[in-house]
Design a protein around this motif. Structure first.
Motif, PDB file in Angstrom:
ATOM      1  N   SER A 102      22.727  16.716 -24.680  1.00  0.00           N
ATOM      2  CA  SER A 102      22.723  17.298 -26.012  1.00  0.00           C
ATOM      3  C   SER A 102      23.158  16.252 -27.030  1.00  0.00           C
ATOM      4  CB  SER A 102      23.634  18.513 -26.074  1.00  0.00           C
ATOM      5  OG  SER A 102      24.967  18.113 -25.872  1.00  0.00           O
ATOM      6  N   GLY A 103      22.529  16.297 -28.163  1.00  0.00           N
ATOM      7  CA  GLY A 103      22.867  15.365 -29.224  1.00  0.00           C
ATOM      8  C   GLY A 103      22.139  14.042 -29.146  1.00  0.00           C
ATOM      9  N   SER A 104      21.510  13.735 -28.030  1.00  0.00           N
ATOM     10  CA  SER A 104      20.748  12.496 -27.945  1.00  0.00           C
ATOM     11  C   SER A 104      19.285  12.820 -28.236  1.00  0.00           C
ATOM     12  CB  SER A 104      20.896  11.849 -26.568  1.00  0.00           C
ATOM     13  OG  SER A 104      20.326  12.655 -25.580  1.00  0.00           O
ATOM     14  N   PRO A 105      18.593  11.900 -28.866  1.00  0.00           N
ATOM     15  CA  PRO A 105      17.212  12.193 -29.258  1.00  0.00           C
ATOM     16  C   PRO A 105      16.276  12.362 -28.068  1.00  0.00           C
ATOM     17  CG  PRO A 105      17.753   9.893 -29.688  1.00  0.00           C
ATOM     18  CD  PRO A 105      19.011  10.560 -29.240  1.00  0.00           C
ATOM     19  N   GLU A 106      15.333  13.265 -28.229  1.00  0.00           N
ATOM     20  CA  GLU A 106      14.306  13.490 -27.212  1.00  0.00           C
ATOM     21  C   GLU A 106      13.400  12.261 -27.174  1.00  0.00           C
ATOM     22  OE1 GLU A 106      12.559  15.688 -24.256  1.00  0.00           O
ATOM     23  OE2 GLU A 106      14.242  16.361 -25.452  1.00  0.00           O
ATOM     24  N   ILE A 107      12.933  11.894 -26.005  1.00  0.00           N
ATOM     25  CA  ILE A 107      12.001  10.781 -25.875  1.00  0.00           C
ATOM     26  C   ILE A 107      10.592  11.357 -25.919  1.00  0.00           C
ATOM     27  CG2 ILE A 107      11.146   8.976 -24.337  1.00  0.00           C
ATOM     28  CD1 ILE A 107      13.977   8.545 -23.421  1.00  0.00           C
ATOM     29  N   ASP A 108       9.769  10.859 -26.839  1.00  0.00           N
ATOM     30  CA  ASP A 108       8.417  11.366 -27.016  1.00  0.00           C
ATOM     31  C   ASP A 108       7.364  10.517 -26.314  1.00  0.00           C
ATOM     32  OD1 ASP A 108       9.195  13.567 -28.586  1.00  0.00           O
ATOM     33  OD2 ASP A 108       9.365  12.269 -30.334  1.00  0.00           O
ATOM     34  N   PHE A 109       7.712   9.288 -25.963  1.00  0.00           N
ATOM     35  CA  PHE A 109       6.754   8.414 -25.280  1.00  0.00           C
ATOM     36  C   PHE A 109       7.496   7.316 -24.554  1.00  0.00           C
ATOM     37  CE2 PHE A 109       7.519   6.287 -29.267  1.00  0.00           C
ATOM     38  CZ  PHE A 109       7.582   4.946 -28.912  1.00  0.00           C
ATOM     39  N   ILE A 110       6.806   6.696 -23.605  1.00  0.00           N
ATOM     40  CA  ILE A 110       7.318   5.497 -22.953  1.00  0.00           C
ATOM     41  C   ILE A 110       6.196   4.470 -22.910  1.00  0.00           C
ATOM     42  CG2 ILE A 110       9.077   6.647 -21.553  1.00  0.00           C
ATOM     43  CD1 ILE A 110       7.155   6.351 -19.143  1.00  0.00           C
ATOM     44  N   ASP A 111       6.587   3.225 -22.947  1.00  0.00           N
ATOM     45  CA  ASP A 111       5.670   2.108 -22.758  1.00  0.00           C
ATOM     46  C   ASP A 111       6.166   1.329 -21.558  1.00  0.00           C
ATOM     47  OD1 ASP A 111       3.844   2.381 -24.989  1.00  0.00           O
ATOM     48  OD2 ASP A 111       5.547   1.885 -26.279  1.00  0.00           O
ATOM     49  N   THR A 112       5.278   1.083 -20.621  1.00  0.00           N
ATOM     50  CA  THR A 112       5.666   0.392 -19.394  1.00  0.00           C
ATOM     51  C   THR A 112       4.454  -0.383 -18.888  1.00  0.00           C
ATOM     52  OG1 THR A 112       6.682   0.703 -17.213  1.00  0.00           O
ATOM     53  CG2 THR A 112       5.175   2.442 -17.963  1.00  0.00           C
ATOM     54  N   SER A 113       4.470  -0.781 -17.636  1.00  0.00           N
ATOM     55  CA  SER A 113       3.334  -1.512 -17.079  1.00  0.00           C
ATOM     56  C   SER A 113       3.029  -1.014 -15.668  1.00  0.00           C
ATOM     57  CB  SER A 113       3.609  -3.016 -17.061  1.00  0.00           C
ATOM     58  OG  SER A 113       4.729  -3.298 -16.259  1.00  0.00           O
ATOM     59  N   VAL A 114       1.805  -1.294 -15.226  1.00  0.00           N
ATOM     60  CA  VAL A 114       1.320  -0.860 -13.917  1.00  0.00           C
ATOM     61  C   VAL A 114       1.779  -1.846 -12.845  1.00  0.00           C
ATOM     62  CG1 VAL A 114      -0.762  -0.454 -12.526  1.00  0.00           C
ATOM     63  CG2 VAL A 114      -0.735   0.191 -14.928  1.00  0.00           C
ATOM     64  N   THR A 115       2.285  -1.305 -11.719  1.00  0.00           N
ATOM     65  CA  THR A 115       2.596  -2.161 -10.569  1.00  0.00           C
ATOM     66  C   THR A 115       1.685  -1.840  -9.386  1.00  0.00           C
ATOM     67  OG1 THR A 115       4.322  -0.656  -9.783  1.00  0.00           O
ATOM     68  CG2 THR A 115       5.017  -2.462 -11.233  1.00  0.00           C
ATOM     69  N   ASP A 116       1.005  -0.671  -9.430  1.00  0.00           N
ATOM     70  CA  ASP A 116       0.060  -0.304  -8.378  1.00  0.00           C
ATOM     71  C   ASP A 116      -0.885   0.751  -8.938  1.00  0.00           C
ATOM     72  OD1 ASP A 116      -1.002  -0.314  -5.694  1.00  0.00           O
ATOM     73  OD2 ASP A 116      -0.003   1.614  -5.372  1.00  0.00           O
ATOM     74  N   ALA A 117      -2.139   0.694  -8.532  1.00  0.00           N
ATOM     75  CA  ALA A 117      -3.127   1.673  -8.996  1.00  0.00           C
ATOM     76  C   ALA A 117      -4.019   2.077  -7.831  1.00  0.00           C
ATOM     77  CB  ALA A 117      -3.972   1.066 -10.117  1.00  0.00           C
ATOM     78  N   GLN A 118      -4.173   3.399  -7.656  1.00  0.00           N
ATOM     79  CA  GLN A 118      -5.039   3.912  -6.595  1.00  0.00           C
ATOM     80  C   GLN A 118      -5.923   4.992  -7.181  1.00  0.00           C
ATOM     81  OE1 GLN A 118      -2.391   5.324  -3.568  1.00  0.00           O
ATOM     82  NE2 GLN A 118      -1.582   3.300  -3.113  1.00  0.00           N
ATOM     83  N   VAL A 119      -7.160   5.045  -6.705  1.00  0.00           N
ATOM     84  CA  VAL A 119      -8.095   6.062  -7.168  1.00  0.00           C
ATOM     85  C   VAL A 119      -8.445   6.975  -5.989  1.00  0.00           C
ATOM     86  CG1 VAL A 119     -10.168   4.658  -6.752  1.00  0.00           C
ATOM     87  CG2 VAL A 119     -10.202   6.439  -8.522  1.00  0.00           C
ATOM     88  N   ASP A 120      -8.578   8.275  -6.279  1.00  0.00           N
ATOM     89  CA  ASP A 120      -8.963   9.200  -5.206  1.00  0.00           C
ATOM     90  C   ASP A 120     -10.478   9.404  -5.204  1.00  0.00           C
ATOM     91  OD1 ASP A 120      -9.581  11.052  -7.220  1.00  0.00           O
ATOM     92  OD2 ASP A 120      -7.790  12.271  -6.870  1.00  0.00           O
ATOM     93  N   SER A 121     -10.972  10.244  -4.311  1.00  0.00           N
ATOM     94  CA  SER A 121     -12.416  10.448  -4.166  1.00  0.00           C
ATOM     95  C   SER A 121     -13.042  11.112  -5.397  1.00  0.00           C
ATOM     96  CB  SER A 121     -12.700  11.290  -2.915  1.00  0.00           C
ATOM     97  OG  SER A 121     -12.063  12.551  -3.033  1.00  0.00           O
ATOM     98  N   ALA A 122     -12.235  11.779  -6.208  1.00  0.00           N
ATOM     99  CA  ALA A 122     -12.749  12.424  -7.424  1.00  0.00           C
ATOM    100  C   ALA A 122     -12.738  11.463  -8.614  1.00  0.00           C
ATOM    101  CB  ALA A 122     -11.922  13.656  -7.750  1.00  0.00           C
ATOM    102  N   GLY A 123     -12.252  10.242  -8.414  1.00  0.00           N
ATOM    103  CA  GLY A 123     -12.218   9.260  -9.497  1.00  0.00           C
ATOM    104  C   GLY A 123     -10.970   9.347 -10.366  1.00  0.00           C
ATOM    105  N   ARG A 124      -9.972  10.085  -9.923  1.00  0.00           N
ATOM    106  CA  ARG A 124      -8.721  10.215 -10.673  1.00  0.00           C
ATOM    107  C   ARG A 124      -7.723   9.172 -10.180  1.00  0.00           C
ATOM    108  NH1 ARG A 124      -7.965  16.776 -10.730  1.00  0.00           N
ATOM    109  NH2 ARG A 124      -9.764  17.197 -12.051  1.00  0.00           N
ATOM    110  N   TRP A 125      -7.006   8.613 -11.130  1.00  0.00           N
ATOM    111  CA  TRP A 125      -6.090   7.524 -10.827  1.00  0.00           C
ATOM    112  C   TRP A 125      -4.655   8.007 -10.652  1.00  0.00           C
ATOM    113  CZ3 TRP A 125      -7.566   2.658  -9.757  1.00  0.00           C
ATOM    114  CH2 TRP A 125      -8.882   2.321 -10.083  1.00  0.00           C
ATOM    115  N   THR A 126      -3.943   7.361  -9.745  1.00  0.00           N
ATOM    116  CA  THR A 126      -2.494   7.500  -9.618  1.00  0.00           C
ATOM    117  C   THR A 126      -1.924   6.107  -9.813  1.00  0.00           C
ATOM    118  OG1 THR A 126      -2.665   9.358  -8.082  1.00  0.00           O
ATOM    119  CG2 THR A 126      -0.576   8.164  -8.110  1.00  0.00           C
TER     120      THR A 126
END
Length: 179
Positions: A102-126
């Motif tokens: 309480s009293g601390s501001p809500e975080i609305d976004f983050i900026d970061t970087s990818v360390t691993d990327a995998q795609v499933d059979s439907a073409g969706r990324w994790t």
């Protein structure tokens, strides 16, 4: 000389805990309607004592109790920077309202970087991010350029508790936090 230094130290600790530099944890609890920790309340109770010797004795005893409670983790004192870091690490995870936040501001976004990327059979990324968080694409939109290690990621809050994730400046896709 030792008594003055001890009094100055005790006053600094009590002032920091009870006033301005607002270590959040306990001090904020009082502002949220929750009772203060007994250990903190005992330190604050020493402030109005007019007799310097009695005030010093009160501070010495109550600060020692507070220090012991903190060492045993019965009382946890965190500053606002630690709260911001915790909020950032929990971004995207549904966490019940905790008074420590309480009293601390809500975080609305983050900026970061990818360390691993995998795609499933439907073409969706994790994607695994630099902070260890994993985010999964939840819509069927196509990410034009395949995510690569080191790509910048921007994830922001969207409508109705959802999130949008932009990979390397490309148009955003809907996503959810996996871990």
């Amino acid at each position: 000389m030792r008594a003055r230094m001890t009094l100055a130290t005790a006053v600094a600790v009590a002032t920091t805990l009870a006033l301005g530099a607002t270590p959040v944890g306990i001090a904020a609890a009082d502002r949220t309607g929750e009772p203060r920790s007994k250990a903190l309340a005992d330190v604050v109770r020493c402030r109005p004592i007019h007799d310097a010797t009695a005030r010093l004795a009160c501070f010495d005893a109550s600060v020692a109790t507070l220090d012991t409670a903190e060492a045993r983790r019965d009382v946890v004192i965190v500053d606002s920077q630690q709260v911001r870091q915790a909020r950032r690490s929990l971004f995207g995870i549904g966490v019940p309202g905790l008074s420590i936040f309480s009293g601390s501001p809500e975080i609305d976004f983050i900026d970061t970087s990818v360390t691993d990327a995998q795609v499933d059979s439907a073409g969706r990324w994790t994607l695994r991010m630099a902070d260890g968080a994993r985010w999964a694409q939840t819509d069927d939109n196509v990410i034009g350029r395949r995510p690569r290690i080191g790509d910048r990621i921007h994830i922001k809050r969207a409508a109705l508790g959802s999130f949008q994730m932009s990979v390397g400046g490309q148009p955003a896709v809907k996503a959810r936090r996996v871990n």
